[in-house]
Design an enzyme around this catalytic site. Structure first.
Site, PDB file in Angstrom:
ATOM      1  N   GLU A  58      10.960   1.499 -18.763  1.00 11.26           N
ATOM      2  CA  GLU A  58      10.118   1.313 -19.957  1.00 11.26           C
ATOM      3  C   GLU A  58       9.866  -0.179 -20.193  1.00 11.26           C
ATOM      4  O   GLU A  58       8.743  -0.582 -20.533  1.00 11.26           O
ATOM      5  CB  GLU A  58      10.806   1.960 -21.176  1.00 11.26           C
ATOM      6  CG  GLU A  58      10.894   3.487 -21.101  1.00 11.26           C
ATOM      7  CD  GLU A  58      11.853   4.020 -20.022  1.00 11.26           C
ATOM      8  OE1 GLU A  58      12.885   3.369 -19.741  1.00 11.26           O
ATOM      9  OE2 GLU A  58      11.565   5.095 -19.449  1.00 11.26           O
ATOM     10  N   GLU A  66      18.869  -4.112 -15.019  1.00  8.17           N
ATOM     11  CA  GLU A  66      17.925  -5.234 -14.824  1.00  8.17           C
ATOM     12  C   GLU A  66      16.556  -4.911 -15.426  1.00  8.17           C
ATOM     13  O   GLU A  66      15.510  -5.331 -14.922  1.00  8.17           O
ATOM     14  CB  GLU A  66      17.847  -5.647 -13.353  1.00  8.17           C
ATOM     15  CG  GLU A  66      19.231  -6.073 -12.858  1.00  8.17           C
ATOM     16  CD  GLU A  66      19.258  -7.135 -11.798  1.00  8.17           C
ATOM     17  OE1 GLU A  66      18.221  -7.765 -11.555  1.00  8.17           O
ATOM     18  OE2 GLU A  66      20.346  -7.336 -11.223  1.00  8.17           O
TER      19      GLU A  66
HETATM   20  N1  CAA Z   1       9.755 -16.050 -16.995  1.00 10.30           N
HETATM   21  C1  CAA Z   1       9.757 -17.162 -17.774  1.00 10.30           C
HETATM   22  N2  CAA Z   1       9.625 -17.118 -19.126  1.00 10.30           N
HETATM   23  C2  CAA Z   1       9.499 -15.898 -19.694  1.00 10.30           C
HETATM   24  C3  CAA Z   1       9.497 -14.709 -18.952  1.00 10.30           C
HETATM   25  C4  CAA Z   1       9.617 -14.825 -17.539  1.00 10.30           C
HETATM   26  N3  CAA Z   1       9.614 -13.745 -16.770  1.00 10.30           N
HETATM   27  N4  CAA Z   1       9.363 -13.669 -19.778  1.00 10.30           N
HETATM   28  C5  CAA Z   1       9.276 -14.174 -21.034  1.00 10.30           C
HETATM   29  N5  CAA Z   1       9.358 -15.524 -20.973  1.00 10.30           N
HETATM   30  C6  CAA Z   1       9.258 -16.472 -22.081  1.00 10.30           C
HETATM   31  C7  CAA Z   1       7.916 -16.267 -22.798  1.00 10.30           C
HETATM   32  O1  CAA Z   1       6.898 -17.028 -22.199  1.00 10.30           O
HETATM   33  C8  CAA Z   1       8.236 -16.743 -24.191  1.00 10.30           C
HETATM   34  O2  CAA Z   1       8.215 -18.162 -24.215  1.00 10.30           O
HETATM   35  P1  CAA Z   1       7.328 -18.991 -25.310  1.00 10.30           P
HETATM   36  O3  CAA Z   1       7.871 -18.630 -26.647  1.00 10.30           O
HETATM   37  O4  CAA Z   1       7.554 -20.415 -24.926  1.00 10.30           O
HETATM   38  O5  CAA Z   1       5.929 -18.508 -25.128  1.00 10.30           O
HETATM   39  C9  CAA Z   1       9.693 -16.350 -24.380  1.00 10.30           C
HETATM   40  O6  CAA Z   1      10.243 -16.186 -23.060  1.00 10.30           O
HETATM   41  C10 CAA Z   1       9.853 -15.043 -25.140  1.00 10.30           C
HETATM   42  O7  CAA Z   1       9.129 -14.057 -24.446  1.00 10.30           O
HETATM   43  P2  CAA Z   1       8.753 -12.691 -25.138  1.00 10.30           P
HETATM   44  O8  CAA Z   1       8.254 -12.961 -26.521  1.00 10.30           O
HETATM   45  O9  CAA Z   1       7.863 -11.938 -24.201  1.00 10.30           O
HETATM   46  O10 CAA Z   1      10.158 -11.972 -25.269  1.00 10.30           O
HETATM   47  P3  CAA Z   1      10.520 -10.575 -25.893  1.00 10.30           P
HETATM   48  O11 CAA Z   1      11.654 -10.763 -26.814  1.00 10.30           O
HETATM   49  O12 CAA Z   1       9.299  -9.855 -26.400  1.00 10.30           O
HETATM   50  O13 CAA Z   1      11.147  -9.750 -24.648  1.00 10.30           O
HETATM   51  C11 CAA Z   1      11.215  -8.444 -22.685  1.00 10.30           C
HETATM   52  C12 CAA Z   1      10.495  -9.525 -23.502  1.00 10.30           C
HETATM   53  C13 CAA Z   1      10.377  -8.272 -21.447  1.00 10.30           C
HETATM   54  C14 CAA Z   1      11.305  -7.128 -23.413  1.00 10.30           C
HETATM   55  C15 CAA Z   1      12.630  -8.957 -22.330  1.00 10.30           C
HETATM   56  O14 CAA Z   1      13.438  -9.002 -23.467  1.00 10.30           O
HETATM   57  C16 CAA Z   1      13.324  -8.113 -21.280  1.00 10.30           C
HETATM   58  O15 CAA Z   1      13.089  -8.294 -20.081  1.00 10.30           O
HETATM   59  N6  CAA Z   1      14.246  -7.216 -21.690  1.00 10.30           N
HETATM   60  C17 CAA Z   1      15.080  -6.481 -20.732  1.00 10.30           C
HETATM   61  C18 CAA Z   1      16.369  -7.192 -20.508  1.00 10.30           C
HETATM   62  C19 CAA Z   1      17.011  -6.782 -19.221  1.00 10.30           C
HETATM   63  O16 CAA Z   1      16.357  -6.646 -18.198  1.00 10.30           O
HETATM   64  N7  CAA Z   1      18.309  -6.625 -19.244  1.00 10.30           N
HETATM   65  C20 CAA Z   1      19.023  -6.304 -18.051  1.00 10.30           C
HETATM   66  C21 CAA Z   1      20.389  -6.820 -18.172  1.00 10.30           C
HETATM   67  S1  CAA Z   1      20.952  -7.714 -16.805  1.00 10.30           S
HETATM   68  C22 CAA Z   1      21.563  -6.621 -15.716  1.00 10.30           C
HETATM   69  O17 CAA Z   1      21.331  -5.447 -15.754  1.00 10.30           O
HETATM   70  C23 CAA Z   1      22.324  -7.329 -14.652  1.00 10.30           C
HETATM   71  C24 CAA Z   1      23.349  -6.591 -13.981  1.00 10.30           C
HETATM   72  O18 CAA Z   1      24.534  -6.879 -14.142  1.00 10.30           O
HETATM   73  C25 CAA Z   1      22.943  -5.603 -12.926  1.00 10.30           C
END
Ligand code: CAA
Length: 384
Positions: free
Chosen positions: A367, A363
């Site tokens: 980092e 999740e």
């Molecule tokens: N809520 C709503 N919208 C959001 C948001 C949030 N928390 N975070 C980003 N957004 C929106 C942004 O506002 C942006 O929208 P606009 O273009 O309209 O402004 C859009 O999403 C893109 O945002 P970013 O440019 O910030 O996105 P990014 O590509 O730079 O990535 C990141 C950001 C934080 C690195 C994200 O990719 C991330 O969280 N990565 C980790 C993924 C993850 O947690 N994976 C876990 C897998 S699931 C799992 O483990 C489940 C399981 O089975 C246990």
């Protein structure tokens, strides 16, 4: 000041504590060994209303707040982290996403049975080559009349084998980045939806982690969650709630390891006195208690912000970051305090240590949480 619980929150906590320590704890060690999915626990948890905790009564949920939910989740994690992760993904990610973005028909068809615990939900975002960067995913969903045809592979999907319904993200427009991703509700048994290999993990052994393969899997457009292109934001919002869930899991496992370590220190004698008399161990106990309390408070603050309808993205990342790193320190110290007994499977502490290891990874890694937090503070977005 300690977070003050209301009567309902305290009642839920004590009800789940009793259930967890009587029922869930009984089979946890054995399930860790046999890797058997905790289906019986989940069935009973459905009856107790723990599988639709934040879902309104009209959709067969318990209509509890997030503070009650984290209390319940940490009580389940105290006894069995494998059962807790299934509960966490099911409630925080799957039920909440359908509640937030689903059509009325989707809520009637999918949310109600999920909230009753008729089947378990899973969330498929990650792929073999797209983990921290889900925008780079390559599963495709191509429009075909009133349907979409999905092709691709998802990886590390919690409950992937045992879930009855999966939220699956896929690219509907390859020319776009996050706006090209959409989310679909896909039932188990849909032709072309295949459960692939299961991971052989160091911890959380009773929770299955599977590859999901989509091979020309046909999904009706009416099973899209939200609108085309909403899949990334739906996932990010889901993960905000999920990360509070992981902080609760961390607090529960840390408390269990701490209690076991204190019990051991009070019972074990070396050099003619209880080992709890030695300052080295007393300082460990003080540090562990302090860290658990700090994590619990930040977990509560994130949950309360969510309940008040405030933006809680950063608080959720802080709670997840701090609590998941805390539990790794606490379980390591608890194991150390057990000496040789910490390293053997007769005692639960080695399971706590192994189970906690993934909390800083899934999740969103530690980092990634630091990226989310620092971007917010500096108001200057940096790609990881
Ligand atoms: N809520 C709503 N919208 C959001 C948001 C949030 N928390 N975070 C980003 N957004 C929106 C942004 O506002 C942006 O929208 P606009 O273009 O309209 O402004 C859009 O999403 C893109 O945002 P970013 O440019 O910030 O996105 P990014 O590509 O730079 O990535 C990141 C950001 C934080 C690195 C994200 O990719 C991330 O969280 N990565 C980790 C993924 C993850 O947690 N994976 C876990 C897998 S699931 C799992 O483990 C489940 C399981 O089975 C246990």
């Amino acid at each position: 000041m300690t977070f003050k619980l209301n009567d309902e929150q305290r009642m839920i906590q004590s009800m789940v504590r009793e259930f967890s320590r009587k029922v869930v704890a009984e089979t946890a060690m054995e399930r860790d060994r046999t890797k058997e999915f905790p289906a019986e626990n989940l069935e009973k948890m459905g009856e107790l209303g723990l599988l639709g905790m934040m879902v309104p009564l009209e959709y067969d949920g318990s209509q509890a707040d997030t503070v009650s939910y984290v209390l319940a989740l940490s009580e389940i994690a105290y006894s069995c982290a494998s059962t807790a992760v299934v509960m966490s993904v099911h409630n925080s990610i799957v039920c909440e996403s359908i509640l937030r973005h689903g059509t009325e028909e989707q809520k009637q068809t999918y949310l109600k049975p999920l909230a009753r615990g008729d089947f378990i939900g899973a969330f498929a975002l990650t792929e073999p080559h797209a983990g921290s960067d889900p925008v780079s995913q390559s599963t495709l969903a191509e429009r075909d009349g009133n349907d979409y045809i999905l092709n691709g592979t998802k990886r590390f999907i919690t409950s992937g084998k045992n879930a009855g319904l999966v939220i699956v993200t896929a690219k509907t427009d390859t020319s776009q980045k996050h706006q090209g991703i959409s989310a679909f509700l896909i039932k188990k048994g849909t032709p072309g939806f295949i459960v692939g290999r299961l991971e052989d993990k160091m911890g959380l052994c009773a929770s299955d982690t599977a590859d999901l393969i989509f091979d020309n899997c046909r999904v009706s457009a009416s099973d899209m969650l939200g609108n085309e292109g909403d899949g990334f934001k739906i996932s990010m919002r889901a993960l905000d709630g999920g990360r509070i869930g992981i902080s609760a899991q961390s607090v529960g496992v840390a408390q269990a390891a701490f209690d076991a370590a204190v019990k051991h220190a009070k019972g074990r004698e070396q050099f003619g006195r209880k080992i709890s008399k030695f300052q080295g161990l007393r300082w460990m106990i003080a540090d562990m208690a302090t860290e658990i309390e700090a994590a619990r408070q930040i977990m509560f603050s994130a949950a309360a912000m969510k309940d008040r309808g405030e933006n809680y993205t950063v608080q959720a990342s802080m709670a997840k970051l701090f609590a998941s790193e805390m539990v790794n320190r606490v379980t390591a110290k608890a194991l150390q305090m057990h000496g040789g007994y910490g390293f053997v499977k007769d005692y639960p502490v080695e399971r706590f240590y192994r189970d906690a290891r993934v909390f800083t990874i899934y999740e969103g890694t530690s980092e990634i949480q630091r990226v989310v937090i620092s971007n917010h503070i500096l108001k200057d977005k940096r790609r990881p």
